[in-house]
Design a protein around this motif. Structure first.
Motif, PDB file in Angstrom:
ATOM      1  N   MET A   1       0.408  -9.076  -7.075  1.00 56.22           N
ATOM      2  CA  MET A   1       0.840  -8.413  -5.864  1.00 56.22           C
ATOM      3  C   MET A   1       0.224  -7.022  -5.881  1.00 56.22           C
ATOM      4  O   MET A   1       0.298  -6.299  -6.871  1.00 56.22           O
ATOM      5  CB  MET A   1       2.370  -8.341  -5.834  1.00 56.22           C
ATOM      6  N   PHE A   4       0.310  -2.022  -1.912  1.00 56.50           N
ATOM      7  CA  PHE A   4       0.888  -1.977  -0.567  1.00 56.50           C
ATOM      8  C   PHE A   4       1.856  -3.128  -0.325  1.00 56.50           C
ATOM      9  O   PHE A   4       2.954  -2.928   0.201  1.00 56.50           O
ATOM     10  CB  PHE A   4      -0.222  -1.994   0.495  1.00 56.50           C
ATOM     11  N   SER A   5       1.470  -4.333  -0.719  1.00 56.89           N
ATOM     12  CA  SER A   5       2.362  -5.482  -0.505  1.00 56.89           C
ATOM     13  C   SER A   5       3.618  -5.357  -1.371  1.00 56.89           C
ATOM     14  O   SER A   5       4.706  -5.753  -0.948  1.00 56.89           O
ATOM     15  CB  SER A   5       1.642  -6.795  -0.782  1.00 56.89           C
ATOM     16  N   VAL A   8       5.863  -2.974   0.502  1.00 55.03           N
ATOM     17  CA  VAL A   8       6.456  -3.633   1.677  1.00 55.03           C
ATOM     18  C   VAL A   8       7.595  -4.553   1.259  1.00 55.03           C
ATOM     19  O   VAL A   8       8.661  -4.573   1.887  1.00 55.03           O
ATOM     20  CB  VAL A   8       5.381  -4.388   2.486  1.00 55.03           C
ATOM     21  N   VAL A   9       7.390  -5.311   0.196  1.00 56.89           N
ATOM     22  CA  VAL A   9       8.449  -6.198  -0.304  1.00 56.89           C
ATOM     23  C   VAL A   9       9.663  -5.379  -0.737  1.00 56.89           C
ATOM     24  O   VAL A   9      10.802  -5.740  -0.452  1.00 56.89           O
ATOM     25  CB  VAL A   9       7.918  -7.079  -1.452  1.00 56.89           C
ATOM     26  N   TRP A  62      13.362  -6.568  -6.947  1.00 58.63           N
ATOM     27  CA  TRP A  62      11.915  -6.460  -6.791  1.00 58.63           C
ATOM     28  C   TRP A  62      11.185  -6.858  -8.071  1.00 58.63           C
ATOM     29  O   TRP A  62      10.162  -7.537  -8.014  1.00 58.63           O
ATOM     30  CB  TRP A  62      11.526  -5.045  -6.374  1.00 58.63           C
ATOM     31  N   ASN A  66       8.590  -9.797  -8.231  1.00 56.35           N
ATOM     32  CA  ASN A  66       7.240  -9.475  -8.684  1.00 56.35           C
ATOM     33  C   ASN A  66       6.819 -10.379  -9.841  1.00 56.35           C
ATOM     34  O   ASN A  66       5.686 -10.867  -9.875  1.00 56.35           O
ATOM     35  CB  ASN A  66       7.162  -8.004  -9.096  1.00 56.35           C
TER      36      ASN A  66
END
Length: 88
Positions: A1, A4-5, A8-9, A62, A66
């Protein structure tokens, strides 16, 4: 990942968790209701505490998401490839 993604998550998780944490410990001020104020408005919403709790929960979620994505436990690309091949 990517960076930026991942951000966002995290933001999506954070906003989802804040709406789950906001109602915790809310006690309306019933004794001294002034004209123009909502009867069910909390007397002490403790927003800083709720933001800190939300951030802690969001970090844990997260990290789990991830790990699932980077270790290919769950791959959106594989899911999409399987779904599109079954449609043809």
């Amino acid at each position: 990942m990517g960076l930026f993604s991942g951000f966002v998550v995290f933001v999506i998780i954070w906003w989802t968790v804040i709406f789950m944490v906001l109602p915790f410990g809310v006690r309306p001020e019933v004794d001294n209701v002034q004209p123009g104020h909502q009867v069910g408005a909390p007397s002490n919403p403790r927003l800083l505490r709720k933001v800190l709790i939300t951030t802690a929960i969001s970090i844990v979620l997260w990290v789990i998401i991830n790990i699932l994505i980077t270790e290919n436990v769950f791959s959106f690309r594989d899911w999409a490839a399987t779904w599109t091949s079954s449609q043809q």
